[in-house]
Design an enzyme around this catalytic site. Structure first.
Site, PDB file in Angstrom:
ATOM      1  N   ARG A   1       0.821  -1.193   0.000  1.00 15.76           N
ATOM      2  CA  ARG A   1       0.000   0.000   0.000  1.00 15.76           C
ATOM      3  C   ARG A   1       0.862   1.253   0.000  1.00 15.76           C
ATOM      4  O   ARG A   1       1.872   1.316   0.690  1.00 15.76           O
ATOM      5  CB  ARG A   1      -0.916  -0.009   1.230  1.00 15.76           C
ATOM      6  CG  ARG A   1      -2.063   0.964   1.137  1.00 15.76           C
ATOM      7  CD  ARG A   1      -3.262   0.507   1.956  1.00 15.76           C
ATOM      8  NE  ARG A   1      -2.952   0.390   3.354  1.00 15.76           N
ATOM      9  CZ  ARG A   1      -3.708   0.882   4.344  1.00 15.76           C
ATOM     10  NH1 ARG A   1      -4.814   1.509   4.061  1.00 15.76           N
ATOM     11  NH2 ARG A   1      -3.383   0.715   5.600  1.00 15.76           N
TER      12      ARG A   1
ATOM     13  N   SER B   1       6.998  -5.005   7.528  1.00 19.39           N
ATOM     14  CA  SER B   1       6.465  -5.899   8.578  1.00 19.39           C
ATOM     15  C   SER B   1       7.194  -7.229   8.641  1.00 19.39           C
ATOM     16  O   SER B   1       6.573  -8.305   8.575  1.00 19.39           O
ATOM     17  CB  SER B   1       4.977  -6.108   8.333  1.00 19.39           C
ATOM     18  OG  SER B   1       4.336  -4.872   8.215  1.00 19.39           O
TER      19      SER B   1
ATOM     20  N   ASP C   1       4.826  -3.239  11.077  1.00 16.80           N
ATOM     21  CA  ASP C   1       3.393  -2.956  11.129  1.00 16.80           C
ATOM     22  C   ASP C   1       2.875  -2.872  12.562  1.00 16.80           C
ATOM     23  O   ASP C   1       1.942  -2.121  12.850  1.00 16.80           O
ATOM     24  CB  ASP C   1       2.601  -4.007  10.346  1.00 16.80           C
ATOM     25  CG  ASP C   1       2.933  -5.443  10.765  1.00 16.80           C
ATOM     26  OD1 ASP C   1       3.916  -5.631  11.491  1.00 16.80           O
ATOM     27  OD2 ASP C   1       2.224  -6.363  10.339  1.00 16.80           O
TER      28      ASP C   1
END
Length: 1422
Positions: free
Chosen positions: A539, A592, A648
């Protein structure tokens, strides 16, 4: 021969007369299909009453639970005893069931009589008689004394709370034994067996004969889920969904319901169908007013019914010459077996005569024919009534399972069904007529109902054994409180080891410093770019803090070979989209995966190891920031300032901490699992400094790698680990995270199936496939509101053909696996919060955990179990969990269920491209002269040949008629330095009586409004050109001639369809001195022309509002419907009718069909009904009603307002889908409809609206894609650059619609650069634009004509030219005048033309001569 024919005719006529006589007498017994459907509906209502705990007490049809939960599955085996008590004889059986691959049943039986004195004596005597008979059977058959399971068929109404318990409600079938009603008959039997002695049995099941019949047939046909008895008595049973049975606890699975339908009508429900003979039968029975349905259909009463009819007919002189015998007067002398003999095909009349003679009657042939017909009517009525009740049962089963078509088997037994020659055929035929949606097979129970008791016992024994095996297996995954305390304590140990320098390298929980020293304090502001890589999607976001703006785009990364180049490509595309490529923004990178950092920015961030299935090469051990910077340099298109790298979990904590200062822990429970928290610096030995705090990324997924959890790991966990990419690593994550839970479930399902406990022991190829069972299926299957039917549907989607029992077990497995995962996460979290509390020296800690991850969000129970576990294991800590994004776990789980429920409305790009291609075919069909008459997309020529070119000017009037509001405009177009448009308008109402009145009234109203407007504008003397926007399907033959094809949008004015609307309007306005209409267009063309004035590339117009349509500029050479091949013409597609020929049937849903059925024009404008604003709100309402009925929404409560058509409007859809206050609006709107929604309900309703509106945008995008693709092909350009003009309330008002449409169009036609332009002035201005263009074209034509007029010659001029030419020719020929002549008249010396007779000379030779002899003006040659 003639005499024989005459006699035959006479006899046939005689028979016909007798039959008519009986028909007239018994007309009340002849039931039409309408009456049978009515009876079926009444019986269904009685079933509903019987199933409800509130109305069961007063219900006639008692719907008794049997506690039989399953029909045989073929795996039953063993030796069983069965007792069958239900008539004048009593039966004992030994049943051997073997599962040796052939599924065989062996039976031995003995029948014992029951004397009348026992039948009507004391209850204890009855059961002792049964026990003694059982003892006799065991001794005579030499059955060994090993304890045998026994099933008891007891064919009387009983209330059951268990399968081995039954309280007798009432006797029937002439039984009257005292002291039994209201007692447990199983207990009575057990006492009697004990008193007799020497009988070692275990009474495991009590069933009635109907259930026994179903179970007997179910052993041979596993589709058998209904049992029916039509014999001495009548009854039916069937497998009902547990969620519908209020009388017992539990919602999962099914249970067999014994309807006791013989009592149907006891409350008066059949009074209008009961005849005088039925009343007479009832009055003389042992139980007047009871079992009325049974008295109308069963064998116990059928013969007596015929006797009463014959007696009355004889007394009235219609039979036997009015003579009546004593036998005919005597009750019980005419038996049901007589009816069976009388209705035999060949011997029927002979049997009739014999029976009547036995009754002391002297019947004639006429009498025999009449009696036979009486029997037919009585037995046929019985079959009809049984068929009506059975149809209600079958329809209920079909609807409960939400099937369009039900395949089912009905097991049948009973003497009437067995022995009557016509009864089965009649019953089958009527049932199939009443329920055409059901494919019904009828199976006769060859072994009677006795075997069924053994089958129930066998099933009960099999289920008990299977239950034990399943419980033992699932117990492996159950965690005791002690287990959870051990996990908490061991996690605490590992947290400490990861923080210490001496043990950090060997610790399995790595406790990585993040160099984040504080959480946000609320003063942060600015614009930032953020990247988020941690799963299958990547994203890119722009976040503007303080204003709340967040724009994002999601991409799927290509892992190999160039992950970071792909990331940079995505960033580039996003910055292009946002127009920010030249802006240098600070960048935060959420990465992450386990990394070892030495600081938060501009320092080394080394990837420790990939997780979550990532395996990109040359990354582990390297600096991810350097790799990203190098990729940006290679791209050389933009520059970014990488200021922070976090994982994350840290990102989640920081996001939530911005809203809640107490948030100091971040938790991810999704594809992976991890926790971070704010640790005291003094405890972190791996970095310098003792002051303050730092966020520690625990990387707790590695917990257990040192074997500290081996006591709770199962063989299924080890199997999952063996098949993973990182064997032996991330053990805690593999027991708790979404990436692996589905795989654990799959391993358990394989194990249970291999042991024959699931899926009939068949391990299918899909079940063998790793990854087939995704974790999202756990969330769907465990949803509280998801019925087993949907669970079964999910399993079938995975290629797993499951029974109802299978679905229950799968749901249970999912629950155990997800519960363990949530408990383990809770135990780990308890260790973290307790550590923080102790770090700070607090007796009680208040803290917030920021949470993200699909498992926590989407699973219906995960969050609750996790929170409860933390509360239990860390009682001194008050922990609040906050989601990092709006929504709730339950609401999101419900959204998952809705996605499954409305999957048919979600289209892939492949499906949209398919629809696009179908539409392109329809475009061609509509343009073809031969195919247009049958085409649904009519492709109407508009005779608009040009869009505005910017030179238009003038003063115009425009009329706009297309809805209940009628609009008139004055449009002034000036062409000075900059072309401008000035508009003045007025809106007039069009009353309903005019919309639905005559055409004359409608156009007089328009003309009257126009006169008023001209008066107010003071332009009566100006005679301005008039354009007319008429937004209905029309066939045009000229720009100012248009024939209405059909009304839409609720208009129904008579006398207009098929007429020229321009002529009708001209006639109405003529008397007001207004010029004739110059151009007529529809609203879509008006929109294109309005936008075309501002952007001359605009060649497509679309309306997406109350209705929908599109137009575009088509090449004239492709339009067969008009003359000419040059240039282009605007085509009004009328695409609302796309699909009227069935082209879209595969994508239409049940809700679309319901919308269509309730519309003014069923079968028409099907595409419009799927996409437009007129229908969108109603579509949502129908979905909400159905979901509420099925318990998905509003706790199953439905209000009258919600049931009322039109109460949910499309404007509500727009309001609910607003990003900020959508949920609040949803609550307000639903409250106005009388609903009290929960937050989950509001989330779900918002999601339904989203799906419906998104489908509309997708379908419009597909059809628009077809048009754009056609324009591109027409132009032959590799890339199309064009503008689409759009108008319509849905496009304008819906907050997401335009963005979705644009995005999908660009995806479907990537070779087109499309600009979308909103028509700010609506379509009304377009009529003026068309008029202006027509005016401009007319003026251009005049100027061209004037210019070319100079070249036109009249007759006088031509005669003068002739005269002068003649003079000049003479001058040229004259010797004296030749030199001054303008026409020289040179001689050629060719004196003759060929005559065909001369010397042959080739052309070549002639040419050679010509070359040899030079030519001059004095002779042919020298």
């Amino acid at each position: 021969m003639f005499a024989v024919h005459l006699l035959s005719f006479y006899f046939s006529k005689l028979q016909e007369d007798q039959i008519k006589k009986v028909d007239r007498f018994l007309y009340a017994m002849r039931l039409s299909d309408e009456q049978l459907m009515d009876i079926s509906a009444r019986f269904h209502a009685e079933m509903e009453k019987g199933l409800s705990s509130e109305s069961n007490a007063t219900a006639a049809v008692k719907m008794l639970p049997t506690h039989v939960f399953s029909t045989p599955d073929g795996s039953e085996e063993g030796e069983f005893l069965a007792l069958d008590l239900g008539g004048s004889k009593f039966k004992v059986l030994r049943v051997k069931v073997s599962d040796n691959g052939k599924r065989s049943v062996e039976m031995e039986s003995e029948t014992y009589p029951i004397p009348d004195e026992v039948m009507n004596g004391r209850g204890t005597d009855l059961f002792v008689h049964v026990a003694e008979s059982l003892k006799d059977f065991i001794q005579r058959k030499h059955i060994n004394q090993k304890r045998k399971p026994l099933g008891f068929t007891f064919s009387f109404p009983c209330g059951q709370s268990k399968v081995d318990e039954g309280v007798l409600l009432s006797w029937s079938k002439n039984y009257k034994a005292r002291g039994v009603v209201g007692t447990n008959v199983v207990e009575s039997l057990r006492h009697a067996i004990d008193s007799v002695g020497e009988v070692d049995v275990d009474v495991l099941a009590l069933v009635n004969d109907t259930v026994g019949t179903m179970m007997t047939c179910g052993y041979d046909d596993q589709h058998c889920e209904v049992g029916v008895i039509v014999g001495t008595g009548t009854n039916a049973c069937y497998m009902e969904e547990m969620r519908h049975i209020d009388l017992v606890e539990g919602d999962e699975g099914r249970m067999c319901i014994n309807t006791e339908w013989g009592a149907f009508g006891d409350d008066g429900a059949l009074d209008d169908f009961i005849t005088q003979f039925d009343r007479e039968i009832d009055a003389a029975s042992t139980n007047p007013g009871k079992q009325l349905f049974e008295k109308m259909v069963s064998g116990m009463y059928m013969g007596e019914m015929v006797r009463l009819i014959l007696l009355k007919m004889a007394k009235e002189g219609l039979l036997f010459d009015g003579k009546v015998s004593d036998a005919l007067r005597t009750k019980g002398k005419f038996h049901t077996k007589h009816i069976t003999l009388i209705e035999q095909y060949k011997e029927g009349l002979k049997n009739t005569k014999d029976i009547l003679l036995e009754l002391g009657l002297s019947p004639s042939e006429d009498d025999c024919v009449a009696v036979q017909h009486v029997c037919t009517i009585v037995s046929f009525r019985s079959a009809n009534l049984c068929a009506a009740a059975l149809a209600a049962v079958l329809n209920r089963v079909r609807r409960s399972r939400k099937l369009k078509r039900l395949r089912i088997t009905v097991g049948v037994d009973g003497t009437v069904y067995r022995m009557h020659p016509q009864y089965p055929k009649r019953l089958h035929k009527v049932v199939r007529r009443l329920v055409p949606e059901c494919h019904v097979r009828f199976v006769l129970s060859e072994s009677g109902s006795s075997k069924g008791a053994a089958m129930v016992t066998a099933v009960a024994q099999r289920r008990a054994a299977q239950r034990k095996e399943i419980d033992d297996t699932l117990a492996l995954l159950s965690l005791s409180p002690e287990n959870l305390q051990q996990v908490r304590d061991q996690m605490r140990v590992e947290l400490e080891r990861g923080l210490r320098k001496d043990s950090h390298s060997t610790a399995c929980v790595k406790m990585l410093p993040s160099f984040v020293y504080r959480t946000p304090n609320g003063t942060e502001r600015g614009k930032f770019l953020a990247l988020d890589l941690g799963g299958t999607n990547f994203r890119v976001l722009v976040v503007k803090i303080r204003s709340g703006i967040r724009k994002s785009e999601v991409r799927s990364p290509t892992l190999l070979p160039s992950l970071f180049d792909h990331i940079v490509q995505c960033i580039s595309d996003f910055l292009d989209y946002m127009g920010m490529k030249n802006t240098r923004l600070p960048l935060g990178f959420t990465f992450s995966f386990p990394c070892r950092q030495t600081g938060i920015d501009k320092v080394k961030v080394h990837l420790v190891s990939w997780t979550k299935g990532f395996k990109a090469t040359d990354c582990e051990g390297n600096d991810v920031v350097d790799m990203l910077r190098e990729a940006i340099k290679r791209r050389n298109e933009f520059d970014l300032d990488i200021v922070a790298v976090v994982n994350d979990t840290v990102g989640t904590m920081m996001t939530c901490a911005y809203e809640d200062p107490k948030c100091e822990i971040g938790l991810i429970a999704g594809t992976g699992s991890n926790v971070c928290y704010m640790e005291e610096m003094r405890n972190i030995e791996t970095v310098e400094g003792d002051e303050g705090r730092m966020c520690i990324n625990t990387e707790w997924g590695g917990f257990g790698e040192n074997d500290c959890m081996e006591n709770i790991r199962t063989r299924f966990d080890r199997e999952v680990d063996e098949g993973s990419l990182n064997k032996g690593k991330q053990r805690f994550e593999k027991m708790t995270s979404g990436m692996y839970l589905g795989e654990i479930v799959r391993q358990i399902l394989i194990d249970l199936t291999s042991r024959g406990l699931l899926f009939r022991g068949r391990i299918t190829e899909p079940l063998k496939t790793r990854g087939i069972f995704e974790t999202k299926f756990l969330s769907q299957i465990e949803s509280d509101r998801l019925a087993l039917l949907q669970v079964r549907s999910i399993l079938q989607h995975l290629g797993l053909d499951s029974t109802c029992d299978d679905s229950i077990i799968v749901k249970e497995v999912c629950g155990v696996v997800s519960r363990r995962a949530a408990q383990l996460c809770g135990a780990g979290m308890a260790a973290v919060v307790d550590k923080i509390r102790e770090n700070r020296g607090l007796s009680h800690l208040q803290i917030t955990v920021g949470v993200d991850g699909t498992l926590y969000k989407l699973h219906p129970h995960f969050s609750g179990i996790l929170q409860n576990t933390v509360k239990t294991l860390a009682p001194e800590c008050d922990v609040e969990f906050v989601l990092s994004e709006d929504g709730s776990g339950k609401g999101a789980a419900l959204i998952t269920a809705i996605d499954k429920y409305l999957y048919a409305m979600r289209f892939s790009d492949e499906t949209l491209l398919d629809i696009m291609n179908r539409f392109k075919i329809e475009l061609v069909n509509g343009l073809g002269r031969d195919t247009n008459p049958t085409a649904t997309v009519k492709m109407l020529p508009t005779f608009v040949r040009s869009i505005p070119d910017g030179s238009e000017k003038g003063d115009f009037i425009a009329l706009d008629l297309g809805g209940s509001a009628f609009r008139i405009l004055r449009v002034k177009v000036s062409d000075e330095k900059k072309q401008t448009v000035q508009m003045e308008s007025q809106v007039y109402d069009t009353p309903e009586d005019i919309i639905h009145g005559s055409g004359t009234q409608l156009f007089d109203h328009v003309a009257e409004c126009l006169g008023d407007f001209i008066e107010k504008q003071n332009i009566k003397d100006k005679k301005l050109p008039v354009g007319f926007t008429f937004s209905f399907p029309c066939a045009q033959t000229k720009l100012n001639e248009s024939y209405l094809l059909n009304w839409t949008k609720r208009f129904k004015a008579s006398g207009v369809e098929g007429m020229d609307v321009v002529a009708l309007l001209n006639k109405a306005i003529k008397k007001r001195g207004v010029p004739d209409i110059m151009a007529v267009v529809n609203d879509t063309v008006g929109t294109m022309m309005t936008c075309g004035f501002d952007d001359q590339r605009c060649e497509v117009g679309i309306i997406i509002g109350t209705g929908t349509n599109a137009c575009y500029m088509e090449e004239m050479r492709h339009i067969d419907l008009v003359e000419g091949d040059e240039g282009r013409m605007c085509i009004n597609t009328e695409w609302g009718a796309f699909g009227d020929d069935g082209m879209l049937e595969d994508i239409r849903t049940e809700f679309d069909r319901e919308i269509d059925r309730g519309s003014l024009n069923p079968g028409k404008q099907l595409f419009e009904k799927m996409v437009s604003g007129m229908y969108m709100g109603e579509l949502v309402r129908l979905i909400l009603v159905k979901m509420a009925k099925e318990g998905f929404l509003f706790e199953g409560r439905i209000t009258p307002e919600l049931l009322t058509k039109g109460t949910f409007e499309t404007k509500h859809v727009s309001a609910i889908e607003k990003s900020k206050d959508g949920l609040t609006k949803a609550k307000e709107i639903l409250a106005r409809l009388g609903v009290e929604p929960s937050t989950d309900d509001c989330i779900a309703v918002q999601h339904v609206c989203n799906i419906v509106s998104h489908r509309s945008a997708n379908l419009i995008a597909a059809t628009l894609g077809g048009i754009l693709s056609r324009i591109k092909d027409n132009k032959g350009n590799p890339r199309l650059r064009t503008t689409v003009g759009i108008d319509g309330s849905l496009y304008k008002m819906h907050p997401q619609y335009s963005r979705r449409l644009h995005k999908t169009v660009r995806r479907l036609v990537p070779e087109s650069d499309v600009r979308f332009l909103l028509s700010e002035s609506g379509s009304s201005k377009g009529a003026a634009m068309v008029t202006a263009v027509a005016y401009r074209l007319a003026d251009q034509r005049r100027q061209i004509t004037e210019t070319l007029a100079e070249f036109n010659l009249n007759n006088d001029q031509l005669l003068e030219v002739k005269k002068r030419m003649k003079t000049e020719i003479q001058n040229g020929l004259g010797r004296k005048t030749h030199d001054s002549a303008t026409v020289k008249m040179w001689p050629t010396y060719v004196r003759s033309t060929p005559d065909g007779s001369g010397m042959k000379i080739s052309a070549g030779a002639f040419l050679c001569q010509a070359l040899i002899l030079p030519i001059d003006h004095n002779g042919l040659g020298r």
